[in-house]
Design a protein around this motif. Structure first.
Motif, PDB file in Angstrom:
ATOM      1  N   GLN B 331       0.806  -1.215   0.000  1.00  0.00           N
ATOM      2  CA  GLN B 331       0.000   0.000   0.000  1.00  0.00           C
ATOM      3  C   GLN B 331       0.849   1.280   0.000  1.00  0.00           C
ATOM      4  OE1 GLN B 331      -3.364  -0.876   2.112  1.00  0.00           O
ATOM      5  NE2 GLN B 331      -4.472   0.987   1.539  1.00  0.00           N
ATOM      6  N   ARG B 332       2.042   1.184   0.572  1.00  0.00           N
ATOM      7  CA  ARG B 332       2.864   2.406   0.676  1.00  0.00           C
ATOM      8  C   ARG B 332       3.298   2.955  -0.677  1.00  0.00           C
ATOM      9  NH1 ARG B 332       8.382  -0.283   3.234  1.00  0.00           N
ATOM     10  NH2 ARG B 332       8.558  -1.915   1.659  1.00  0.00           N
ATOM     11  N   PHE B 333       3.127   2.186  -1.749  1.00  0.00           N
ATOM     12  CA  PHE B 333       3.430   2.734  -3.071  1.00  0.00           C
ATOM     13  C   PHE B 333       2.413   3.800  -3.487  1.00  0.00           C
ATOM     14  CE2 PHE B 333       5.800  -1.224  -3.495  1.00  0.00           C
ATOM     15  CZ  PHE B 333       6.922  -0.824  -4.203  1.00  0.00           C
ATOM     16  N   VAL B 334       1.223   3.732  -2.940  1.00  0.00           N
ATOM     17  CA  VAL B 334       0.139   4.603  -3.414  1.00  0.00           C
ATOM     18  C   VAL B 334       0.208   5.965  -2.728  1.00  0.00           C
ATOM     19  CG1 VAL B 334      -2.354   4.852  -3.708  1.00  0.00           C
ATOM     20  CG2 VAL B 334      -1.291   2.567  -3.773  1.00  0.00           C
ATOM     21  N   THR B 335       0.523   6.968  -3.513  1.00  0.00           N
ATOM     22  CA  THR B 335       0.653   8.319  -2.944  1.00  0.00           C
ATOM     23  C   THR B 335      -0.528   9.223  -3.305  1.00  0.00           C
ATOM     24  OG1 THR B 335       1.911   8.934  -4.895  1.00  0.00           O
ATOM     25  CG2 THR B 335       3.173   8.308  -2.930  1.00  0.00           C
ATOM     26  N   HIS B 336      -1.233   8.943  -4.393  1.00  0.00           N
ATOM     27  CA  HIS B 336      -2.334   9.810  -4.825  1.00  0.00           C
ATOM     28  C   HIS B 336      -3.481   8.950  -5.311  1.00  0.00           C
ATOM     29  CE1 HIS B 336       1.239  12.362  -5.089  1.00  0.00           C
ATOM     30  NE2 HIS B 336       0.451  13.419  -5.048  1.00  0.00           N
ATOM     31  N   ARG B 337      -4.705   9.384  -5.020  1.00  0.00           N
ATOM     32  CA  ARG B 337      -5.900   8.622  -5.377  1.00  0.00           C
ATOM     33  C   ARG B 337      -6.871   9.527  -6.127  1.00  0.00           C
ATOM     34  NH1 ARG B 337      -3.710   7.454  -0.710  1.00  0.00           N
ATOM     35  NH2 ARG B 337      -3.351   5.268  -0.185  1.00  0.00           N
ATOM     36  N   PHE B 338      -7.462   9.029  -7.209  1.00  0.00           N
ATOM     37  CA  PHE B 338      -8.373   9.818  -8.050  1.00  0.00           C
ATOM     38  C   PHE B 338      -9.597   8.984  -8.426  1.00  0.00           C
ATOM     39  CE2 PHE B 338      -4.098  11.320  -8.833  1.00  0.00           C
ATOM     40  CZ  PHE B 338      -4.219  12.693  -8.745  1.00  0.00           C
ATOM     41  N   GLY B 339     -10.665   9.690  -8.796  1.00  0.00           N
ATOM     42  CA  GLY B 339     -11.797   9.046  -9.443  1.00  0.00           C
ATOM     43  C   GLY B 339     -11.551   8.964 -10.941  1.00  0.00           C
ATOM     44  N   PHE B 340     -12.341   8.123 -11.627  1.00  0.00           N
ATOM     45  CA  PHE B 340     -12.121   7.929 -13.063  1.00  0.00           C
ATOM     46  C   PHE B 340     -12.208   9.252 -13.845  1.00  0.00           C
ATOM     47  CE2 PHE B 340     -13.454   3.176 -13.616  1.00  0.00           C
ATOM     48  CZ  PHE B 340     -12.296   2.790 -12.969  1.00  0.00           C
ATOM     49  N   ASP B 341     -13.074  10.147 -13.400  1.00  0.00           N
ATOM     50  CA  ASP B 341     -13.251  11.369 -14.178  1.00  0.00           C
ATOM     51  C   ASP B 341     -12.077  12.336 -14.053  1.00  0.00           C
ATOM     52  OD1 ASP B 341     -15.577  10.596 -15.392  1.00  0.00           O
ATOM     53  OD2 ASP B 341     -16.839  11.353 -13.766  1.00  0.00           O
ATOM     54  N   ASP B 342     -11.175  11.998 -13.131  1.00  0.00           N
ATOM     55  CA  ASP B 342      -9.961  12.817 -12.971  1.00  0.00           C
ATOM     56  C   ASP B 342      -8.761  12.209 -13.685  1.00  0.00           C
ATOM     57  OD1 ASP B 342     -10.783  15.030 -11.551  1.00  0.00           O
ATOM     58  OD2 ASP B 342     -10.632  14.003  -9.614  1.00  0.00           O
ATOM     59  N   PHE B 343      -9.000  11.394 -14.688  1.00  0.00           N
ATOM     60  CA  PHE B 343      -7.908  10.637 -15.303  1.00  0.00           C
ATOM     61  C   PHE B 343      -6.809  11.549 -15.844  1.00  0.00           C
ATOM     62  CE2 PHE B 343      -8.597   5.998 -15.832  1.00  0.00           C
ATOM     63  CZ  PHE B 343      -7.264   5.649 -15.908  1.00  0.00           C
ATOM     64  N   ILE B 344      -7.226  12.627 -16.515  1.00  0.00           N
ATOM     65  CA  ILE B 344      -6.223  13.504 -17.123  1.00  0.00           C
ATOM     66  C   ILE B 344      -5.368  14.160 -16.043  1.00  0.00           C
ATOM     67  CG2 ILE B 344      -5.897  15.542 -18.597  1.00  0.00           C
ATOM     68  CD1 ILE B 344      -6.976  13.014 -20.050  1.00  0.00           C
ATOM     69  N   ARG B 345      -5.995  14.538 -14.936  1.00  0.00           N
ATOM     70  CA  ARG B 345      -5.238  15.144 -13.835  1.00  0.00           C
ATOM     71  C   ARG B 345      -4.292  14.112 -13.207  1.00  0.00           C
ATOM     72  NH1 ARG B 345      -6.305  16.921  -8.392  1.00  0.00           N
ATOM     73  NH2 ARG B 345      -8.366  15.979  -8.399  1.00  0.00           N
ATOM     74  N   ALA B 346      -4.766  12.887 -13.088  1.00  0.00           N
ATOM     75  CA  ALA B 346      -3.918  11.838 -12.508  1.00  0.00           C
ATOM     76  C   ALA B 346      -2.652  11.636 -13.345  1.00  0.00           C
ATOM     77  CB  ALA B 346      -4.708  10.529 -12.411  1.00  0.00           C
ATOM     78  N   TYR B 347      -2.825  11.635 -14.668  1.00  0.00           N
ATOM     79  CA  TYR B 347      -1.653  11.525 -15.549  1.00  0.00           C
ATOM     80  C   TYR B 347      -0.689  12.671 -15.293  1.00  0.00           C
ATOM     81  CZ  TYR B 347      -2.139   7.597 -18.788  1.00  0.00           C
ATOM     82  OH  TYR B 347      -2.147   6.344 -19.345  1.00  0.00           O
ATOM     83  N   ASP B 348      -1.236  13.857 -15.116  1.00  0.00           N
ATOM     84  CA  ASP B 348      -0.385  15.017 -14.901  1.00  0.00           C
ATOM     85  C   ASP B 348       0.408  14.897 -13.601  1.00  0.00           C
ATOM     86  OD1 ASP B 348       0.448  17.806 -15.480  1.00  0.00           O
ATOM     87  OD2 ASP B 348      -0.612  18.131 -13.573  1.00  0.00           O
ATOM     88  N   VAL B 349      -0.274  14.490 -12.550  1.00  0.00           N
ATOM     89  CA  VAL B 349       0.412  14.329 -11.257  1.00  0.00           C
ATOM     90  C   VAL B 349       1.502  13.273 -11.368  1.00  0.00           C
ATOM     91  CG1 VAL B 349       0.078  13.454  -8.906  1.00  0.00           C
ATOM     92  CG2 VAL B 349      -1.498  15.172  -9.842  1.00  0.00           C
ATOM     93  N   PHE B 350       1.198  12.167 -12.043  1.00  0.00           N
ATOM     94  CA  PHE B 350       2.157  11.066 -12.171  1.00  0.00           C
ATOM     95  C   PHE B 350       3.340  11.475 -13.045  1.00  0.00           C
ATOM     96  CE2 PHE B 350       3.486   6.969 -14.191  1.00  0.00           C
ATOM     97  CZ  PHE B 350       3.976   6.370 -13.045  1.00  0.00           C
ATOM     98  N   ALA B 351       3.045  12.238 -14.116  1.00  0.00           N
ATOM     99  CA  ALA B 351       4.119  12.628 -15.035  1.00  0.00           C
ATOM    100  C   ALA B 351       5.074  13.622 -14.389  1.00  0.00           C
ATOM    101  CB  ALA B 351       3.525  13.218 -16.312  1.00  0.00           C
TER     102      ALA B 351
END
Lengths: 367, 367, 367, 367
Positions: B331-351
């Motif tokens: 579980q400690r790998f997971v730093t950020h959590r999003f809903g499906f509709d935030d997919f584009i933002r999730a990519y941005d945070v990860f990138a």
């Protein structure tokens, strides 16, 4: 230093203070069969061995080109011999004067981390490949063998010296660094790139595991002919045909299970890496003088394993059993035989192997 | 085609002919969270899985750069998911509609030569890494999973979806391609070059074998800080100090037993090869886009083993046992959590992981 | 159930509802070659195979004695066949009607824990040794083969059916359970206790690894004669001489590297354990009906490894390569050939192997 | 004989001709802490070590019962020590007078077949377990250590003598003969039968590989309590519950991956063999005095591997690294500490471990 008195007879007595003849390196391109001082014991674990038969290795040709940095002017070349024990240090336990022994190319202190793990070639206690490299070697009438208990093997009954001599370097090198590192298994398809003496040794060793096909690749027709004699099922002259296309056709497009590199230049290593199937192995034996290109952009997904290695000679007891039981034909490596006084001629025949067909040349006291 | 009737409820019924949303690739640099057709069964061995949680992999960023040749305009990205079985083909034996499953990044036909040897990543029967690469992937509301029996695992009781999701790719990759290929053993000194998610996964996996020291090497202070949290004993910022000198000092001049490459550029591979001791192992995990230089002129004598590999997921059952028994903290790998509709933002945070500190970001239906 | 329409011709069409002849077990000591219903597909992963050639196994004699608890009155015996696919279930991927296949003695579900690790003999998903044991077997004109994709192998070109048939059970059993479990290596001394068909198979398999000596031990002169033909270097009749004394003399007092038990009674297992050297291995192949005595009071200090095993057939692809490349002579096992209508006579010849010299007897449709 | 002059000080000088005190065996049941002659160098490879700390092994209790045939009246007991080198033979290379060393229970000639393969416990060159068995042992003020270079290890900085002393026998025994022979892997379920010092050592060693569950089985509540402290996840008192039923329930009916026997009677070996799953391993550590029953009628089909072994101490360098890096807590074995003059009392406390709770008792010069 406690020195056992030698038992009499013409050759093994009265060593100290005497001279002998040896093949001495005098800088790049210069060698001579000349008179030097006989070696004497230095450490309690040394033995002095009278050389009965020795041979020339491809590495010795590299030395003569000046490629081996530890080698200095005045040092005796050679790291393979069968001989007779002439003198032993106080701490030597397992041999006596008059015993006949195989002198291995690798000396082992027996106590360092690597020796404890049977990785004698990596010895950090003063051993490793030192004969004819860091200290005087075996192309001489006598040789000092450090760590004698761990660096020699008794000559078994019924084996010709020249056959046994092939176990000093070439056969364990092909077997350990090529076949065992390559993980050859029954049914495998094995490609050997380079069919010189080391490649032929790898072919001999691979056959012990009953591969379904051994493919030899070389640019010299004579070497490929030898490869067939040593057990290659298929030979590919890569001057005449594309070896990658040929191997893919032979393996249904998959590639080989094991590719063994036995030349030592970038092109042959890269060829070996191109021949191997997913989850296959590339075992490098060749002595390399420059970096190679590794195509990780293709290989990163292919689960390949690449190994390198200096011979450790941990397999020598196994190879001795195979030699005495007739599973291994070592004698067929010997194509030319000389007396010690023909040393310079022997080097010439060996260096011009392409013309002379030489595989291994032996030099013996009794010829 | 025989399709099991789904048991009712809002999300798992009435699939055929309906639409869903998915993260679709539209050529280099272009992606969209858009409406597409829901997947349907193609082969009898397929399952359709409703995605409950998915994540973004570093490889997906490569895809978006246009680096992955099999990827075409219009294909859905993603190869990791935890979900609920919505439909199964006639030949699927081991799961039923409503079962919750981990969808592995690797699909396995189960019958080819490689699958028979548990090398599913090399499957030649239509599997391997196909999701989000050769066929539509998991960054969607539904995904078609080929060879469903061999390519999914039941969700064990008491494990959080987001922890389990780390077993879809990252943890087996670090464990198989880094730790097991590297042959980590108790007492070893292990260097991990690159402390991104994959490097951290290799550190986690290495710790399972009780090494005496794990050394993490990276150029980003935040990643080295994470490496300490994941179990590195020593961290080296190779922007600030010479990593080779530092490692030799830490190992008494010997080098490390195992070096794991977890970046994927020539410099880091060459560093890994320079760090390893004689008789050591270099395990490459990194995704490489260009050739590297292999210094065989130094390595040929050193008895090193170099491995490459795509994850096979043969270790997934083992990792599941370790996860449920508490030996592995996923579980400690997971730093950020999003809903499906935030997919584009999730990519941005990860990138922008360097700024955001993202390790793994998850996207869930229920957020 | 979707059934492929068979392509016409005399034997492979119009199966459903027809009868056939088969060798049926009717309780201890009673068997008959009689008319029964032809098998039909039960699961989508089944195939129906027309048997072209089959054989009788030593285990079938055990069954006829009533020793195999799963066997019931009315069931067809036999677990080895080469045949022609007559019908395939809807989920069968890798074969079509008319294909010729080797039917393995072990069926594999392909998905359970053991199948994932290539341990098909331990399958917990409905496979394992089920043919002629838990379900009807191969000594019949037709046989239903469950999990057909994972339990059959295509017949390679250029191989005689009767040679291939030896890969259904006997050769993988000797190779996996004897040779690979025993860890035979080049140069080893290997003792095989029992020179019946399984012992001969172990000798054949051991030779693939170039042992320095294979010692066969049996009480029947005819079997020892066969052992010599199959590659034993030394034979010991333990009715005539003390096998332990003889082996110690042959091995310089050390014992053998590997002892393979191929009989299945306490005395032979205990003999195998007495023959092995320190750090050696004992591989049990024999089918045992009662406990044995293990002399741990002697063995606890000797670093020995003892293995047991049911054949898994993971080696079948390897053995197929060895068969087609000519490394393995399978045909020499076949001593007697019969037509299907001679089944009772074939059993008699096989059961009286001591008199008839039978090793393997084959029964073929076309004789 | 060349003897290094000791450097002065009270205890390490003027050895020759002097006396010391030692724990001497005088036949079954009779021992005494009495004055005897100090040992002197016999072979060039010997060292004389002043014993600073020693301990009592369970095997020493067997000796006192008269169970060890090589032991004769008048011989000093003991095979574990940490001490200071007092004198070295001429051929000793790797230690000097004044060095502090761990004296291993196994001596190694370094040159025989078994030593070359790191199987020092099987040494045929005069080593093996000889201290306190075939020659005088370590329960004395001084001990002669044969083959000193191969049979001792330098004391690392920062490690307490009593912790290090656990590496003389107990920890390598549990690790090599139990854990490594048993092939423990991450995620495994491991059963340890017997929770005495050797069983606890096996538990400690098993934990290095991150098993998912360690199950300890014993009949003494105090030992099971200790097992929990040493890392057992589950303990089973087989006086109170059926251990087979309990283990099957814990493992979903499968059995354990690895069963380690650490008692040495038939019932516990048979229990271990009953606990193991198909394709599992049984590692025997126990010292057995009588044969056991092996249920091959059940095991022949189950692909199990059974190993035996005497410790070789090839793992001592690894365990030293784990000790100094803090991965291994050795000190917790030590429950009681005595001075040399309390030797008889120490034996009593150790022999009544059930009452006293003794695991390991140490005896030190400085207490």
């Amino acid at each position: 230093m406690r020195v056992q008195a030698a038992g009499g007879g013409d050759a093994v007595t009265d060593l100290l203070g005497f001279t002998m003849k040896a093949l001495v390196y005098h800088g790049p391109g210069v060698k001579a069969w000349e008179v030097v001082a006989r070696p004497t014991l230095v450490a309690d674990t040394d033995a002095i061995v009278r050389v009965d038969t020795t041979t020339i290795c491809g590495t010795d040709l590299h030395i003569l080109k000046g490629d081996v940095p530890a080698m200095v002017d005045g040092r005796i070349i050679g790291h393979e011999a069968v001989g007779t024990v002439a003198e032993v240090g106080a701490a030597v336990q397992n041999m006596a004067v008059g015993d006949r022994v195989l002198v291995s190319c690798v000396s082992a202190c027996g106590a360092c981390r690597f020796c404890r793990e049977s990785r004698y070639g990596q010895c950090t206690g003063g051993g490793g490949w030192i004969l004819g490299n860091e200290i005087d070697g075996t192309q001489a009438e006598y040789v000092r063998v450090p760590f004698a208990d761990n660096s020699t093997y008794p000559v078994p009954a019924g084996v010709a010296d020249e056959a046994l001599l092939m176990l000093a370097d070439i056969l364990p090198t092909g077997y350990e660094v090529g076949v065992l590192n390559g993980g050859v298994r029954p049914g495998d398809v094995v490609a050997v790139v380079g069919a010189g003496p080391i490649g032929l040794s790898a072919i001999s060793g691979a056959r012990l595991f009953s591969p379904s096909m051994v493919i030899a690749i070389d640019m010299a027709a004579t070497r490929l002919e030898a490869a067939k004699q040593f057990g290659a099922d298929v030979v590919i002259n890569n001057r005449e045909q594309d070896p990658i296309a040929a191997v893919l056709e032979l393996t249904g497009g998959l590639g080989v299970d094991v590719a063994i590199e036995a030349v030592g230049v970038p092109a042959t290593f890269e060829l070996a890496a191109d021949l191997v199937r997913p989850v296959g192995r590339v075992a490098n034996i060749g002595v390399h003088g420059e970096p190679v290109t590794l195509h990780l952009e293709r290989l990163w997904t292919r689960d390949v394993t690449i190994t390198t290695g200096l011979v450790d000679t941990y397999s020598t007891p196994t190879l001795l059993r195979l030699l005495t039981s007739g599973q291994l034909d070592a004698q067929r490596f010997v194509t030319h035989r000389f007396g010690f006084d023909d040393f310079i001629r022997a080097y010439d025949v060996f260096a011009r192997a392409g013309e002379t067909g030489a595989l291994k040349v032996t030099l013996s006291r009794d010829i």
